[in-house]
Design a protein around this motif. Structure first.
Motif, PDB file in Angstrom:
ATOM      1  N   LEU A 132      -3.698   0.669   6.093  1.00 30.95           N
ATOM      2  CA  LEU A 132      -4.181   1.893   5.464  1.00 30.95           C
ATOM      3  C   LEU A 132      -4.170   3.047   6.459  1.00 30.95           C
ATOM      4  O   LEU A 132      -3.777   4.170   6.129  1.00 30.95           O
ATOM      5  CB  LEU A 132      -5.589   1.680   4.911  1.00 30.95           C
ATOM      6  CG  LEU A 132      -5.722   0.667   3.766  1.00 30.95           C
ATOM      7  CD1 LEU A 132      -7.184   0.423   3.444  1.00 30.95           C
ATOM      8  CD2 LEU A 132      -4.986   1.152   2.529  1.00 30.95           C
ATOM      9  N   GLU A 133      -4.598   2.789   7.685  1.00 31.69           N
ATOM     10  CA  GLU A 133      -4.581   3.828   8.713  1.00 31.69           C
ATOM     11  C   GLU A 133      -3.155   4.257   9.021  1.00 31.69           C
ATOM     12  O   GLU A 133      -2.861   5.446   9.184  1.00 31.69           O
ATOM     13  CB  GLU A 133      -5.273   3.315   9.977  1.00 31.69           C
ATOM     14  CG  GLU A 133      -6.768   3.106   9.811  1.00 31.69           C
ATOM     15  CD  GLU A 133      -7.420   2.614  11.085  1.00 31.69           C
ATOM     16  OE1 GLU A 133      -6.705   2.086  11.956  1.00 31.69           O
ATOM     17  OE2 GLU A 133      -8.640   2.751  11.205  1.00 31.69           O
ATOM     18  N   GLN A 134      -2.262   3.276   9.070  1.00 29.66           N
ATOM     19  CA  GLN A 134      -0.879   3.588   9.417  1.00 29.66           C
ATOM     20  C   GLN A 134      -0.207   4.440   8.349  1.00 29.66           C
ATOM     21  O   GLN A 134       0.495   5.414   8.665  1.00 29.66           O
ATOM     22  CB  GLN A 134      -0.084   2.291   9.618  1.00 29.66           C
ATOM     23  CG  GLN A 134       1.371   2.545   9.994  1.00 29.66           C
ATOM     24  CD  GLN A 134       2.152   1.268  10.165  1.00 29.66           C
ATOM     25  OE1 GLN A 134       1.581   0.187  10.275  1.00 29.66           O
ATOM     26  NE2 GLN A 134       3.466   1.378  10.178  1.00 29.66           N
ATOM     27  N   VAL A 135      -0.393   4.092   7.057  1.00 25.55           N
ATOM     28  CA  VAL A 135       0.290   4.861   6.012  1.00 25.55           C
ATOM     29  C   VAL A 135      -0.292   6.274   5.899  1.00 25.55           C
ATOM     30  O   VAL A 135       0.432   7.212   5.561  1.00 25.55           O
ATOM     31  CB  VAL A 135       0.252   4.135   4.644  1.00 25.55           C
ATOM     32  CG1 VAL A 135       1.031   2.835   4.702  1.00 25.55           C
ATOM     33  CG2 VAL A 135      -1.159   3.913   4.155  1.00 25.55           C
ATOM     34  N   THR A 185       0.844  -1.191   0.000  1.00 22.71           N
ATOM     35  CA  THR A 185       0.000   0.000   0.000  1.00 22.71           C
ATOM     36  C   THR A 185       0.880   1.240   0.000  1.00 22.71           C
ATOM     37  O   THR A 185       1.867   1.303   0.726  1.00 22.71           O
ATOM     38  CB  THR A 185      -0.907   0.024   1.244  1.00 22.71           C
ATOM     39  OG1 THR A 185      -1.852  -1.035   1.161  1.00 22.71           O
ATOM     40  CG2 THR A 185      -1.669   1.338   1.328  1.00 22.71           C
ATOM     41  N   ILE A 186       0.526   2.211  -0.832  1.00 20.92           N
ATOM     42  CA  ILE A 186       1.260   3.471  -0.911  1.00 20.92           C
ATOM     43  C   ILE A 186       0.296   4.612  -0.626  1.00 20.92           C
ATOM     44  O   ILE A 186      -0.824   4.623  -1.119  1.00 20.92           O
ATOM     45  CB  ILE A 186       1.889   3.661  -2.299  1.00 20.92           C
ATOM     46  CG1 ILE A 186       2.886   2.537  -2.604  1.00 20.92           C
ATOM     47  CG2 ILE A 186       2.577   5.024  -2.404  1.00 20.92           C
ATOM     48  CD1 ILE A 186       3.391   2.554  -4.023  1.00 20.92           C
ATOM     49  N   VAL A 209       4.776   3.935   2.730  1.00 18.65           N
ATOM     50  CA  VAL A 209       4.545   2.611   2.156  1.00 18.65           C
ATOM     51  C   VAL A 209       4.287   1.612   3.272  1.00 18.65           C
ATOM     52  O   VAL A 209       4.939   1.649   4.318  1.00 18.65           O
ATOM     53  CB  VAL A 209       5.754   2.148   1.315  1.00 18.65           C
ATOM     54  CG1 VAL A 209       5.486   0.771   0.704  1.00 18.65           C
ATOM     55  CG2 VAL A 209       6.072   3.156   0.223  1.00 18.65           C
ATOM     56  N   GLY A 210       3.330   0.728   3.042  1.00 19.53           N
ATOM     57  CA  GLY A 210       3.050  -0.338   4.000  1.00 19.53           C
ATOM     58  C   GLY A 210       2.775  -1.639   3.287  1.00 19.53           C
ATOM     59  O   GLY A 210       2.549  -1.675   2.078  1.00 19.53           O
TER      60      GLY A 210
END
Length: 319
Positions: A70-73, A36-37, A61-62
């Motif tokens: 998604l929350e973290q990135v 995920t970007i 990026v995760g």
């Protein structure tokens, strides 16, 4: 805001989003099968063409496209940009697995828990972001993604859309990285028990995996359900094909035909080629499977197949 669970620990989403700066920003997320970007951009007057390069403030990026990732990135991108959640004016999330309006609604409801009502929210399949990446935001034409999974997705200028494939390995992403590697593993087992021809895929893949016998391949395959783990074997299949192995060559040829078929199905349904079948349309090509190798260029072969039916195809490989 209540704490959420991440990597075995509780964490405060509000705190991680930071308390820096107040410039108005847009968050754009691309959530694929394996990563995920998220980018954070300032709001700027839109122009045609867009500025090149785009004014990206930060990038995060995760792994995977899980909710926690998604929350973290988003938090990481805002923190890196010196912004905070209150500065966000719009979020566009393009993620694999958005195949129906119910999928979209579920994600919108989750985003609305995080962002207030004045923030504009957009949720799309990740193929839409891939198309926009090659057309500088104009949703017109077709995109072909061939990475771990595969999908063809198209838009007409009046907003009609269609897709082909993209249903995951169980329902048949035969042209994808997973599809190629799964066929190779099957070919090894078939050669071992006498149902198929001998192939150097057997020795090469077993060596890469540190296995001594095709019998061990069964346990290795089912020990971990990760699609990306299987798809990672694609370079070995390509190397075997380039070395002259007929089985590997046929697997890649099948991939080319399947990917081309997906694009042609979308083009035909949307009439992207015009009434005479010769009209021009952009074909954005994204994903590791479509990258060129020494001798085998799957992307080039796919375009060659498509152009036989639709000579107006204009391939684009985004930067």
């Amino acid at each position: 805001m209540k704490k959420r669970y991440r990597n075995g620990e509780t964490w405060d989403f509000e705190h991680e989003f930071g308390v820096l700066g107040d410039r108005e920003v847009i968050l754009g997320l691309d959530g694929g099968t394996t990563s995920t970007i998220c980018i954070c951009m300032p709001i700027f007057p839109f122009s045609d063409p867009f500025p090149d390069p785009l004014p990206v403030l930060s990038r995060a990026v995760g792994e995977t496209a899980a909710r926690e990732t998604l929350e973290q990135v988003m938090a990481d991108a805002l923190l890196k940009s010196g912004s905070n959640r209150s500065a966000v004016r719009a979020v566009c999330l393009s993620v694999s697995g958005v195949n129906h309006s119910t999928d979209e609604l579920g994600i919108l409801n989750w985003l609305r828990e995080i962002f207030p009502t004045h923030v504009k929210l957009y949720v799309q399949n990740d193929a839409v972001a891939a198309l926009a990446s090659g057309t500088m935001g104009k949703l017109h034409g077709c995109v072909l993604i061939a990475g771990t999974g595969s999908i063809a997705f198209g838009f007409t200028e009046d907003g009609r859309q269609a897709r082909a494939a993209g249903a995951g390995p169980v329902l048949g992403d035969r042209g994808s990285g997973y599809g190629i590697a799964a066929q190779a593993l099957t070919a090894i087992i078939r050669a071992y028990d006498g149902r198929g021809p001998v192939t150097i895929l057997s020795s090469n893949i077993l060596q890469i995996l540190g296995l001594s016998s095709p019998d061990e391949l069964i346990g290795w395959t089912y020990a971990d359900p990760s699609w990306a783990r299987i798809a990672a074997l694609v370079p070995v299949v390509v190397a075997c094909a380039e070395a002259g192995d007929r089985v590997a060559h046929e697997i890649l040829q099948d991939s080319v035909e399947e990917l081309a078929l997906s694009v042609k199905a979308v083009v035909q349904r949307l009439g992207l080629c015009g009434e005479d079948g010769k009209g021009s349309f952009p074909l954005v090509m994204v994903g590791g499977v479509l990258e060129a190798n020494n001798k085998w260029d799957i992307g080039k072969e796919v375009v060659n197949h498509i152009s036989k039916s639709y000579p107006g195809v204009l391939p684009i490989r985004p930067k």
